[in-house]
Design a protein around this motif. Structure first.
Motif, PDB file in Angstrom:
ATOM      1  N   ARG A   1       0.995  -1.312   0.125  1.00  0.00           N
ATOM      2  CA  ARG A   1       0.050  -0.020   0.074  1.00  0.00           C
ATOM      3  C   ARG A   1       0.691   1.326   0.114  1.00  0.00           C
ATOM      4  O   ARG A   1       0.636   2.274  -0.683  1.00  0.00           O
ATOM      5  N   ARG A   2       2.014   1.137   0.763  1.00  0.00           N
ATOM      6  CA  ARG A   2       2.842   2.429   0.766  1.00  0.00           C
ATOM      7  C   ARG A   2       3.721   2.588  -0.236  1.00  0.00           C
ATOM      8  O   ARG A   2       3.844   3.648  -0.767  1.00  0.00           O
ATOM      9  N   TYR A   3       4.344   1.259  -0.954  1.00  0.00           N
ATOM     10  CA  TYR A   3       5.419   1.702  -1.852  1.00  0.00           C
ATOM     11  C   TYR A   3       4.797   1.115  -3.100  1.00  0.00           C
ATOM     12  O   TYR A   3       5.762   1.423  -4.210  1.00  0.00           O
ATOM     13  N   CYS A   4       3.828   0.398  -3.364  1.00  0.00           N
ATOM     14  CA  CYS A   4       3.415  -0.238  -4.876  1.00  0.00           C
ATOM     15  C   CYS A   4       2.025   0.231  -5.077  1.00  0.00           C
ATOM     16  O   CYS A   4       1.361  -0.142  -5.999  1.00  0.00           O
ATOM     17  N   HIS A   5       1.549   1.060  -4.338  1.00  0.00           N
ATOM     18  CA  HIS A   5       0.157   1.708  -4.674  1.00  0.00           C
ATOM     19  C   HIS A   5      -0.918   0.583  -4.383  1.00  0.00           C
ATOM     20  O   HIS A   5      -1.725   0.415  -5.692  1.00  0.00           O
ATOM     21  N   GLY A   6      -0.735  -0.292  -3.843  1.00  0.00           N
ATOM     22  CA  GLY A   6      -1.448  -1.495  -3.828  1.00  0.00           C
ATOM     23  C   GLY A   6      -1.193  -2.731  -4.642  1.00  0.00           C
ATOM     24  O   GLY A   6      -1.792  -3.837  -4.662  1.00  0.00           O
ATOM     25  N   GLY A   7      -0.239  -2.418  -5.898  1.00  0.00           N
ATOM     26  CA  GLY A   7       0.154  -3.539  -6.899  1.00  0.00           C
ATOM     27  C   GLY A   7       1.436  -4.155  -6.024  1.00  0.00           C
ATOM     28  O   GLY A   7       1.435  -4.367  -4.906  1.00  0.00           O
ATOM     29  N   TRP A   8       2.362  -4.520  -7.184  1.00  0.00           N
ATOM     30  CA  TRP A   8       3.423  -5.455  -6.649  1.00  0.00           C
ATOM     31  C   TRP A   8       4.796  -4.460  -7.138  1.00  0.00           C
ATOM     32  O   TRP A   8       5.849  -5.071  -6.926  1.00  0.00           O
ATOM     33  N   TRP A   9       4.641  -3.429  -8.013  1.00  0.00           N
ATOM     34  CA  TRP A   9       6.121  -2.795  -8.696  1.00  0.00           C
ATOM     35  C   TRP A   9       6.316  -1.585  -7.778  1.00  0.00           C
ATOM     36  O   TRP A   9       5.394  -0.574  -7.569  1.00  0.00           O
ATOM     37  N   PRO A  10       7.214  -1.549  -6.999  1.00  0.00           N
ATOM     38  CA  PRO A  10       7.676  -0.532  -6.295  1.00  0.00           C
ATOM     39  C   PRO A  10       8.094   0.839  -7.048  1.00  0.00           C
ATOM     40  O   PRO A  10       8.605   0.762  -7.943  1.00  0.00           O
ATOM     41  N   SER A  11       7.584   1.963  -6.403  1.00  0.00           N
ATOM     42  CA  SER A  11       7.894   3.364  -6.549  1.00  0.00           C
ATOM     43  C   SER A  11       7.719   4.059  -5.306  1.00  0.00           C
ATOM     44  O   SER A  11       7.359   3.713  -4.428  1.00  0.00           O
ATOM     45  N   ASP A  12       8.340   5.203  -5.636  1.00  0.00           N
ATOM     46  CA  ASP A  12       8.372   6.245  -4.533  1.00  0.00           C
ATOM     47  C   ASP A  12       8.005   7.608  -5.087  1.00  0.00           C
ATOM     48  O   ASP A  12       8.891   8.405  -5.940  1.00  0.00           O
ATOM     49  N   GLY A  13       6.641   8.112  -4.897  1.00  0.00           N
ATOM     50  CA  GLY A  13       6.412   9.425  -5.603  1.00  0.00           C
ATOM     51  C   GLY A  13       6.053   9.079  -7.056  1.00  0.00           C
ATOM     52  O   GLY A  13       5.532   8.374  -7.700  1.00  0.00           O
TER      53      GLY A  13
END
Length: 476
Positions: free
Chosen positions: A434-446
């Protein structure tokens, strides 16, 4: 050499580029039209304000501008403290009065694969500018002599051209099957100075230019461990002029096999059939000789190559110079080139895909970067990882790389998610996603997301060969 009418002392960068391009075009045309022409008066070009200004721009824009030589001065220091025009004016005056003396290069040892070290010579910014000016004058002349089989450190040529040549001639209808993988022992460290200067004199007879080139070769090497020592052979790896000088020396290998090929073509057809057909592809000191014949023919050509290199003081590594069949495959410039059966068919094709060594190198970088301080934001880690992944995938894009991209995607994802788990040991997977993958599985930050190698589409790189134009081929 007449360089035209009076010029402003320090022209604007745009006009300096135009002037240099115009003179380089003339030099290249004269050298191409007359293969035996010698240039007797080109030193004035090295001292020309336009050439020195363009040389400074090349040095300033290079990534190595942040490194200092033995004098401790960087390009930024010269630009902010001394001023560019006074700095270039001083160099020009020293050149014109014949008082310019290059300083020793600062030695730095760079780790290589297998635990070995590679010697890198860092020249002073002052010496780099003069070397760049020399290269601007010499390169158009010698480019007229270099053969199409050479691809390394030459304008408009790249490693993909060398790989494409091997793939093309190992495939039908050419069908070159035997491969001689050449490995030169310490190429940049063992080039014979006398032999190299003899090759330069074939085209350049201006004693002032020759003295300047020799001064750079003999400048010496400074190391904190050994102090100052003389350089009796080789061209310091890392110098601006060194790649051009090494190509001049290694062109002896190109010319040897070119003479051999022309001699074969001059024979009657009946005699030609009894002789092997071969094709050389060279990228700097890495080269491959493709042969259509027998293994014994390749062994004989290995001795010929060793003899040709010996004329410039170079040696073949007996352990690393290999004779292989295209079905066994070879590693060249990070690529694995091998012929095998296409799955689901009986047809055989030559495939190019990333070598195991190249994959190990990029995964090693990913592993190292993902061990960085966990207190930093994920955005910092992604900014470090993405250029590495994007550049590596772009290099291997013209090949059969989809499976490797998928593997690299999974490997990188596991390393980043593992880093996040160590950063937040009390978070559950649901909270991390929820914090780093927007509920998915691929990491992002901003707005910064991890580069996905699997989304990189592969392409085909067409063999260009002798059709690659020189940058000075047309007059503008």
């Amino acid at each position: 050499m007449n360089t035209g009418g009076p010029q402003p002392q320090w022209p604007l960068p745009y006009w300096a580029e135009l002037r240099v391009q115009k003179i380089q075009t003339k030099l290249h045309r004269w050298a191409s039209d007359d293969p035996g022409r010698q240039f007797h008066d080109v030193f004035n070009l090295v001292c020309d304000p336009a050439f020195l200004l363009v040389a400074w721009q090349r040095v300033r824009g290079n990534r190595g501008a942040r490194s200092a030589g033995v004098d401790g001065a960087t390009a930024f220091f010269i630009e902010t403290r001394r001023g560019v025009e006074p700095f270039l004016a001083e160099i020009r005056e020293d050149l014109k009065t014949r008082q310019f003396r290059p300083l020793p290069v600062r030695e730095r040892m760079i780790p290589k694969a297998g635990g070995k070290l590679r010697r890198l010579g860092i020249a002073t910014v002052r010496d780099r500018v003069v070397q760049a000016a020399l290269k601007l004058v010499l390169e158009p002349v010698f480019e007229a002599d270099f053969l199409p089989c050479s691809y390394g450190f030459r304008p408009k040529r790249r490693a993909h051209d060398a790989v494409a040549e091997i793939r093309t001639f190992a495939s039908p209808p050419h069908g070159y099957e035997w491969v001689l993988e050449g490995d030169i022992t310490a190429c940049f460290d063992e080039i014979d100075h006398a032999a190299l200067m003899g090759l330069v004199r074939r085209r350049i007879t201006d004693r002032r230019v020759l003295a300047l080139v020799k001064a750079f070769l003999k400048a010496g090497i400074f190391s904190k461990k050994t102090g100052l020592r003389e350089s009796h052979a080789g061209a310091p790896q890392g110098g601006i002029l060194s790649p051009l000088l090494s190509n001049i020396a290694l062109s002896e290998l190109d010319e040897h096999f070119d003479r051999k090929a022309r001699h074969r073509r001059s024979l009657p057809r009946s005699q030609q059939r009894a002789l092997p057909v071969f094709r050389l592809s060279r990228y700097a000191d890495d080269w491959v000789l493709l042969v259509k014949g027998e293994r014994a023919d390749v062994e004989a050509m290995r001795e010929e190559a060793a003899a040709a290199l010996a004329t410039v003081g170079l040696r073949l590594s007996q352990a690393k110079t290999l004779i292989t069949h295209i079905d066994e495959g070879l590693d060249f410039l990070g690529w694995r080139i091998q012929r095998h059966r296409k799955p689901g068919t009986d047809k055989r094709y030559v495939y190019t895909y990333p070598s195991k060594k190249a994959v190990k190198a990029v995964t090693g970088k990913v592993r190292t970067l993902s061990r960085l301080n966990r207190n930093q934001p994920l955005e910092v880690l992604l900014h470090n990882l993405n250029p590495v992944l994007r550049g590596w995938c772009a290099y291997f894009q013209p090949g059969v790389s989809s499976a490797t991209y998928a593997y690299l995607r999974g490997f990188t994802w596991r390393r980043v998610m593992g880093w996040l788990r160590r950063k937040h040991p009390r978070m559950t997977w649901k909270q991390l996603r929820r914090r780093y993958c927007h509920g998915g599985w691929w990491p992002s930050d901003g707005e910064v997301a991890l580069f996905n190698p699997a989304r990189m589409r592969t392409t085909r790189y067409r063999y260009r060969g002798a059709a690659i134009p020189a940058p000075w081929a047309s007059t503008t």
